[in-house]
Design a protein around this motif. Structure first.
Motif, mmCIF file in Angstrom:
data_model
loop_
_atom_site.group_PDB
_atom_site.id
_atom_site.type_symbol
_atom_site.label_atom_id
_atom_site.label_comp_id
_atom_site.label_asym_id
_atom_site.label_seq_id
_atom_site.Cartn_x
_atom_site.Cartn_y
_atom_site.Cartn_z
ATOM 1 N N THR A 155 0.849 -1.188 0.000
ATOM 2 C CA THR A 155 0.000 0.000 0.000
ATOM 3 C C THR A 155 0.883 1.235 0.000
ATOM 4 N N TRP A 196 3.932 -3.206 3.463
ATOM 5 C CA TRP A 196 3.275 -4.493 3.257
ATOM 6 C C TRP A 196 3.677 -5.438 4.392
ATOM 7 N N ARG A 201 -4.821 -6.372 3.873
ATOM 8 C CA ARG A 201 -4.034 -5.304 3.258
ATOM 9 C C ARG A 201 -3.978 -4.090 4.176
ATOM 10 N N ALA A 219 -3.938 -0.193 5.325
ATOM 11 C CA ALA A 219 -4.570 1.055 4.891
ATOM 12 C C ALA A 219 -3.620 2.212 5.137
#
Length: 539
Positions: free
Chosen positions: A260, A270, A301, A303
């Motif tokens: 991200t 990550w 995942r 943010a």
């Protein structure tokens, strides 16, 4: 006339695509229960903006990736006719036209023509005796990108659904991955290849072979397309400056989700299956800044928010707020006692995170503490959120709306069951996708201009506190006077030895004038005798 069944619609769509035609959504009755009805939209204060069929070969099941991207470097200008508004209220837009709208000659009409059309609209509305004015506004261009498993890439205006370009890339026999997208380029993995496309017109540029097999696809950060691979690391391939060499970074463990990117820098984060979260800087010479050993594996995942902040939850129930400084700063870490496997959703200063047990937690971005009195049960996935409302899919697969302020469910629609999710994290629009690949865009009634949602950085409270406590630099001060008198020895003996014996040996033996110091063990100095009285072994 008989209702067209879902199977019939699929057949019509397939036939239309085989003959190069697009089956318009108006001619196909979309599968019931997957798009929002006007009744539900009205109850929620929403209106449908557009509904379009994506160019996919076999419905939503053939969609590999869909992303909504805000292109702030490429704003769109509108000319608007608005009413005079009372103080504190927003004017009502009666008419709006983009300056880049294509005219009869196939070229953009330009601002002058748009203003002429606006003046014509003012004359038409004159009989309604409204107090009107003509203004202009600019908003970032927002696009919807769709990738299908046959290599079809499609770019549309996310505000109108109008197609911008479509391209066919790669080998349909190989798997396609997630797209990396920025203002200039689109990249997508196809087997062991990374295909680069011009983001402005969809023209393929080149294809390079990756060193290792890609895992999820690509993301863009800095001047690189970053690709997680099966070799416990990531590979970076230059986008604009093709004279630069690709790089490879080996880390501990396989990436569990695509990296991200921070919205305000070129840092990416990550997590790996070894229980680490990595943060990497992709400006200048790419390098890993730090890694965080988390309490439990981070499966969802990560943010990202303004200020290089990253938020994530672990399988052990720990939720983290992290600032990507040079060495990494954990803003907070709070236990919630339930495993988290999904990506957080950031809205209105809150980190919204559904647990594996279906409990939706609202966590304050600043402190990591819960916002609601208790979590909301039975939540499966978050679809979108804006204007104090959050839209979710429940464990029953039904659609629901939640009041963000109170944490209460305000609407459950058991007839609406979203299957394919298009999660919008960037704007105040809600997107739904049905089984045949039709996308529906909804917004709050009257919200003509999109609002870009950003998790604004309010600063690190601890850093702010340290800054306020740090004293300002002062001019050097004169040395303070000797508290024992001018030049006086603190023990009352001028410059005498503090042990009261001038310059004598502190052990009281030997020449006080600086001669050879006496042996502290009582043997004559320089005599050569062993201070321990001879050979300790009796030789």
């Amino acid at each position: 006339m008989k209702r067209i069944t879902h199977l019939t619609a699929m057949v019509l769509l397939a036939l239309g695509l085989q003959h190069g035609a697009l089956v318009d959504s108006a001619s196909v009755n979309c599968a019931a229960g997957e798009l929002m009805s006007p009744q539900t939209a009205s109850r929620l204060g929403l209106e449908e903006v557009w509904r379009r069929q994506m160019r996919v070969p076999a419905g939503a099941g053939s969609i590999v990736d869909q992303q909504i991207i805000v292109h702030e470097a490429d704003p769109r200008e509108y000319v608007e006719v608005v009413t005079k508004a009372a103080e504190g209220e927003q004017p009502t837009v009666m008419f709006r036209i983009p300056t880049d709208q294509v005219g009869p000659d196939g070229q953009p009409i330009g601002k002058e023509e748009a203003e002429r059309l606006a003046r014509r609209e003012v004359r038409r509305l004159a009989r309604r005796k409204l107090d009107l004015s003509i203004t202009s506004s600019t908003v970032p261009r927002i696009k919807l990108y769709t990738a299908a498993n046959n290599g079809t890439l499609e770019c549309r205006d996310a505000e109108t659904g109008t197609p911008i370009w479509m391209s066919q890339v790669g080998d349909p026999q190989l798997n396609f991955g997630r797209m990396g997208i920025d203002d200039e380029f689109v990249t997508i993995t196809n087997g062991g290849n990374l295909v680069k496309i011009d983001a402005t017109n969809g023209e393929p540029i080149n294809s390079v072979r990756t060193t290792s097999m890609p895992l999820y696809g690509a993301i863009h950060a800095g001047d690189f397309s970053l690709v997680p691979t099966i070799r416990n690391g990531v590979e970076g391939y230059p986008l604009a400056d093709t004279t630069r060499d690709p790089f490879m970074e080996i880390v501990s463990g396989l990436a569990l989700e695509p990296p991200t990117k921070s919205p305000t820098s070129t840092k990416v984060a990550w997590a790996t299956d070894r229980g680490f979260v990595y943060v990497m800087e992709l400006s200048g010479e790419p390098s890993v800044l730090f890694r965080l050993n988390t309490d439990g594996i981070v499966s969802g995942r990560i943010a990202a928010a303004d200020g290089d902040r990253f938020f994530f939850g672990s399988e052990s129930g720990q939720v983290y707020g992290l600032r990507a400084t040079r060495t990494g700063r954990v803003l907070w870490s709070q236990p919630y006692g339930e495993p988290f496997y999904k990506a957080p959703f950031l809205v209105n200063g809150m980190v919204l995170l559904p647990s594996a047990y279906g409990n939706l937690y609202a966590i304050d971005e600043k402190t990591g503490l819960g916002v609601w009195d208790q979590p909301i049960p039975n939540v499966d996935e978050i679809i979108g959120g804006f204007d104090q409302m959050l839209f979710v899919r429940l464990l029953s697969q039904s659609f629901a709306a939640i009041d963000l302020e109170t944490g209460s469910v305000i609407e459950v629609d058991n007839t609406l069951k979203p299957v394919k999710l298009l999660v919008n994290r960037t704007t105040d629009r809600l997107y739904l996708v049905n089984a045949i690949g039709t996308v529906q865009c909804l917004r709050a009634i009257g919200a003509d201009n999109p609002t870009i949602r950003r998790a604004v950085d309010t600063g690190d409270p601890e850093e702010a506190e340290e800054a306020t406590e740090k004293p300002e630099a002062e001019a050097p001060k004169a040395a303070p006077a000797d508290p024992f008198g001018a030049g006086g020895d603190p023990f009352g003996a001028g410059g005498a030895d503090p042990f009261g014996a001038g310059g004598a040996d502190p052990f009281g033996a030997g020449d006080a004038g600086g001669g050879e110091m006496a042996d502290p063990f009582g043997a004559p100095a320089g005599g050569g005798n062993d201070p321990f009285g001879g050979d300790p072994f009796g030789n």
